[in-house]
Design an enzyme around this catalytic site. Structure first.
Site, PDB file in Angstrom:
ATOM      1  N   ASP A 121       0.867  -1.169   0.000  1.00 33.08           N
ATOM      2  CA  ASP A 121       0.000   0.000   0.000  1.00 33.08           C
ATOM      3  C   ASP A 121       0.907   1.223   0.000  1.00 33.08           C
ATOM      4  OD1 ASP A 121      -1.713   2.116   0.543  1.00 33.08           O
ATOM      5  OD2 ASP A 121      -2.914   0.994   2.003  1.00 33.08           O
ATOM      6  N   TYR A 132      -7.841  14.377  -7.784  1.00 29.67           N
ATOM      7  CA  TYR A 132      -6.970  13.671  -8.731  1.00 29.67           C
ATOM      8  C   TYR A 132      -6.325  14.670  -9.686  1.00 29.67           C
ATOM      9  CZ  TYR A 132      -5.683  10.436 -12.518  1.00 29.67           C
ATOM     10  OH  TYR A 132      -5.007   9.734 -13.489  1.00 29.67           O
TER      11      TYR A 132
END
Length: 261
Positions: free
Chosen positions: A76, A168
């Site tokens: 991760d 984003y």
């Protein structure tokens, strides 16, 4: 959108990539998997990380059956210590990395009103922060090798003012700043750093979640070329920049978007 079927592409080989160590973040599926496959087919020694265990395991198995052994780890990237540990462990296993591809990203949709400080931090921890700390981890090895190539995956989405993912867009717009902000200092050690900005690439995830009739119309209206972008189209540009063929390219953004932006 498509016209007559294309003949199978006759892609280039890059002899300088043979035997070189390459690290790819987010390499288990989509564009990342195409990158891992493309480098392996060039004879590179490839390592990758991803959070998707099933896809990563399947990719590694497919490559092993084709005679390409790759190093991979479940990771991760929000955990910077785990990210850097994976890079260091992979380097111990296959050698210092001549190439780093910062590919990992998640373009989950959201609105301005829905974003909390916690969500903001999570988005940046996936889409912005890992690239910097991955570079930090590989640079000492690149210096030992006498040079290297860092390729940061950007996006044309923010440049065409796509409205569905402001966090984003912010993170991806910063990729060009990262590339240009490090180019001069890294260049003194012959480490090149560039951005590759894809258009709308038809990964399995994109097709499943976002490609509908309206999306088809957007493609037809905005792309100059009639064919849909595929993950391997992005990989070909990355291979060039990773190879000695791109040895004097640095601090630049290369768009692969079929002419959309």
């Amino acid at each position: 959108m498509s016209r007559a079927p294309l003949a199978a592409p006759d892609y280039a080989s890059f002899p300088s990539l043979r035997g070189r160590a390459v690290f790819v973040t987010g390499g288990g599926s989509g564009i990342g998997a195409a990158l891992v496959l493309a480098f392996a087919e060039q004879g590179a020694r490839v390592a990758f990380i991803d959070i998707d265990e099933a896809s990563s395991r399947s990719l590694a198995h497919h490559l092993a059956e084709a005679g390409h052994k790759v190093w991979w780890r479940l990771c991760d990237v929000r955990d910077v210590a785990a990210l850097q540990a994976a890079i260091n462990d992979a380097a111990m296993a296959i050698g210092d990395f001549h190439v780093l591809v910062n590919n990992v990203a998640s373009d989950d949709r959201h609105t301005l009103e829905s974003v909390t400080p916690e969500y903001w931090d999570q988005r940046m921890a996936i889409n912005e922060r890992p690239a910097f700390f991955a570079i930090q981890a590989v640079v000492p090895g690149m210096r030992r090798l006498g040079g290297g190539s860092v390729i940061n995956l950007g996006s044309t989405g923010w440049q065409t003012k796509a409205a569905a993912y402001p966090c984003y867009a912010i993170a991806k717009s910063s990729v060009n700043g990262l590339t240009r902000g490090l180019a001069a200092s890294l260049g003194q050690d012959r480490i090149r750093i560039n951005t590759v900005s894809p258009g709308w690439v038809m990964t399995q995830r994109q097709v499943k979640l976002w490609l509908d009739a309206a999306g088809e119309q957007e493609l037809a209206r905005n792309q100059c070329l009639p064919d849909k972008l595929q993950p391997e189209d992005i990989a070909r540009m990355v291979l060039f920049l990773a190879s000695d063929d791109g040895r004097m390219c640095t601090a630049q953004e290369f768009k692969v978007d079929a002419g959309w932006s």
